[in-house]
Design a protein around this motif. Sequence first.
Motif, PDB file in Angstrom:
ATOM      1  N   TYR A  53     -11.277 -16.707  10.105  1.00 46.97           N
ATOM      2  CA  TYR A  53     -11.803 -15.316  11.173  1.00 46.97           C
ATOM      3  C   TYR A  53     -13.364 -14.840  10.295  1.00 46.97           C
ATOM      4  O   TYR A  53     -13.585 -14.484   9.703  1.00 46.97           O
ATOM      5  CB  TYR A  53     -10.832 -14.277  11.253  1.00 46.97           C
ATOM      6  CG  TYR A  53      -9.560 -14.961  11.502  1.00 46.97           C
ATOM      7  CD1 TYR A  53      -9.389 -14.331  12.775  1.00 46.97           C
ATOM      8  CD2 TYR A  53      -8.858 -15.141  10.719  1.00 46.97           C
ATOM      9  CE1 TYR A  53      -7.925 -14.672  13.910  1.00 46.97           C
ATOM     10  CE2 TYR A  53      -7.818 -15.596  11.790  1.00 46.97           C
ATOM     11  CZ  TYR A  53      -7.008 -15.465  12.273  1.00 46.97           C
ATOM     12  OH  TYR A  53      -5.680 -16.186  13.460  1.00 46.97           O
ATOM     13  N   SER A  55     -16.305 -11.466  11.366  1.00 45.35           N
ATOM     14  CA  SER A  55     -16.386  -9.919  12.581  1.00 45.35           C
ATOM     15  C   SER A  55     -16.696 -10.431  13.834  1.00 45.35           C
ATOM     16  O   SER A  55     -17.600 -11.047  14.086  1.00 45.35           O
ATOM     17  CB  SER A  55     -17.486  -9.441  11.634  1.00 45.35           C
ATOM     18  OG  SER A  55     -17.487  -9.583  10.064  1.00 45.35           O
ATOM     19  N   CYS A  61     -19.035  -5.696   9.190  1.00 48.55           N
ATOM     20  CA  CYS A  61     -18.417  -6.272   7.863  1.00 48.55           C
ATOM     21  C   CYS A  61     -19.294  -7.823   7.966  1.00 48.55           C
ATOM     22  O   CYS A  61     -19.414  -8.284   8.777  1.00 48.55           O
ATOM     23  CB  CYS A  61     -16.801  -6.152   8.854  1.00 48.55           C
ATOM     24  SG  CYS A  61     -16.094  -4.853   9.437  1.00 48.55           S
ATOM     25  N   HIS A  64     -15.529 -12.990   5.004  1.00 45.60           N
ATOM     26  CA  HIS A  64     -14.414 -13.787   6.349  1.00 45.60           C
ATOM     27  C   HIS A  64     -13.032 -13.693   5.791  1.00 45.60           C
ATOM     28  O   HIS A  64     -13.154 -13.586   5.045  1.00 45.60           O
ATOM     29  CB  HIS A  64     -14.886 -15.512   7.213  1.00 45.60           C
ATOM     30  CG  HIS A  64     -14.852 -16.097   5.564  1.00 45.60           C
ATOM     31  ND1 HIS A  64     -15.091 -16.694   4.551  1.00 45.60           N
ATOM     32  CD2 HIS A  64     -13.132 -16.572   5.238  1.00 45.60           C
ATOM     33  CE1 HIS A  64     -15.534 -17.510   4.014  1.00 45.60           C
ATOM     34  NE2 HIS A  64     -14.239 -17.521   4.430  1.00 45.60           N
ATOM     35  N   ASN A  65     -12.224 -13.884   6.260  1.00 48.65           N
ATOM     36  CA  ASN A  65     -10.835 -13.793   6.182  1.00 48.65           C
ATOM     37  C   ASN A  65     -10.226 -14.889   6.693  1.00 48.65           C
ATOM     38  O   ASN A  65     -10.920 -15.238   7.944  1.00 48.65           O
ATOM     39  CB  ASN A  65      -9.998 -12.534   7.131  1.00 48.65           C
ATOM     40  CG  ASN A  65      -8.688 -12.305   6.650  1.00 48.65           C
ATOM     41  OD1 ASN A  65      -8.135 -12.834   5.301  1.00 48.65           O
ATOM     42  ND2 ASN A  65      -7.806 -12.222   7.465  1.00 48.65           N
ATOM     43  N   THR A  85      -7.087 -13.460  16.690  1.00 48.77           N
ATOM     44  CA  THR A  85      -7.861 -12.514  16.707  1.00 48.77           C
ATOM     45  C   THR A  85      -7.676 -11.332  14.704  1.00 48.77           C
ATOM     46  O   THR A  85      -6.386 -12.115  14.831  1.00 48.77           O
ATOM     47  CB  THR A  85      -7.689 -10.568  17.408  1.00 48.77           C
ATOM     48  OG1 THR A  85      -6.802 -10.277  17.350  1.00 48.77           O
ATOM     49  CG2 THR A  85      -9.009 -11.011  18.458  1.00 48.77           C
ATOM     50  N   CYS A  91     -11.578  -4.304   9.481  1.00 45.21           N
ATOM     51  CA  CYS A  91     -12.646  -4.475  10.192  1.00 45.21           C
ATOM     52  C   CYS A  91     -11.914  -5.995  10.942  1.00 45.21           C
ATOM     53  O   CYS A  91     -10.820  -6.554  11.257  1.00 45.21           O
ATOM     54  CB  CYS A  91     -13.279  -5.065  10.134  1.00 45.21           C
ATOM     55  SG  CYS A  91     -14.481  -4.333   8.537  1.00 45.21           S
ATOM     56  N   MET A  93     -11.483  -8.767  13.220  1.00 46.00           N
ATOM     57  CA  MET A  93     -12.268  -9.936  13.442  1.00 46.00           C
ATOM     58  C   MET A  93     -11.475 -10.913  14.381  1.00 46.00           C
ATOM     59  O   MET A  93     -10.329 -10.864  15.199  1.00 46.00           O
ATOM     60  CB  MET A  93     -11.577 -10.456  11.647  1.00 46.00           C
ATOM     61  CG  MET A  93     -11.597  -9.973  10.641  1.00 46.00           C
ATOM     62  SD  MET A  93     -13.100  -9.339   9.359  1.00 46.00           S
ATOM     63  CE  MET A  93     -12.589 -11.003   8.941  1.00 46.00           C
TER      64      MET A  93
END
Length: 258
Positions: A53, A55, A61, A64-65, A85, A91, A93
């Motif tokens: 993920y 921003s 932001c 990544h996540n 999402t 934030c 993502m």
Amino acid sequence: MMHVRRFTPQLLRVLFVSAMALVASGCSMAQTESFTFQADMPENFTISPMAYYASASGESCSGHNLIQSEQPKGVRPVEFKLPLTDTAKGCSMVLTKVVLHIEGQWGKRELDMSLQTAGLSIRDEPSETVRPFPTSAPLVFQGQCQWLFRTMGPYRYIVKILQCRGLDANGVVQKSLAGAALQRDQLAGKTVKLVLTEAKEELPAIGDNWVKFPAGWKRCMGKGLDDLYGFCRGNTTDFKPFKMPDGRDCTVYPNCTE
């Protein structure tokens, strides 16, 4: 004359239940959209999707996540729900890609395995590479995994390496990894499916190490028994023995003996 309606306890109860229903409906509408990933694989294979993920547009932001999903070995059918999402550190993502980690088991021991990857890329804009979804069926993309064998160490034990590649619409193996490009606004509620098959015949990992005969593959001698590289280099008459993973001494692969 204006008519004034009295709110009786019964009417208030009905209004309260209706309000709760609206709230519940609003919550369900606000639930994160997702799509379903499925995989059809040989029994000795497992797959773990890792979703990346980034921003959302317009947010400051960085980074990544990622979320890794795992499914126990042997569980069929293989199916994961992947959110489009996510939220990290306050934030918003959005999903940008999914890396599919493929593990193939070629022997009985835990370390008798090899890894490969496939992938899904998520696009915001239409392009020629984006796969359109069928009207009702899942979007299917295909891949084929090839086992490559070689010898390792001074005792020349057989080990195997996994190589997975995409298949085109005619079933022809491609040079690229298996995967598909998908358009974000078409994904919610849809199903994407990977159909992964195994090549029927194993091949040498290094071509100039083995020579094929009717009984199977023979390992070239190279410069001698201690030559770990053992390239044929035109010598297709001198061969050396090797060991199967179970310890058997063999002269031809995979039949062991001629």
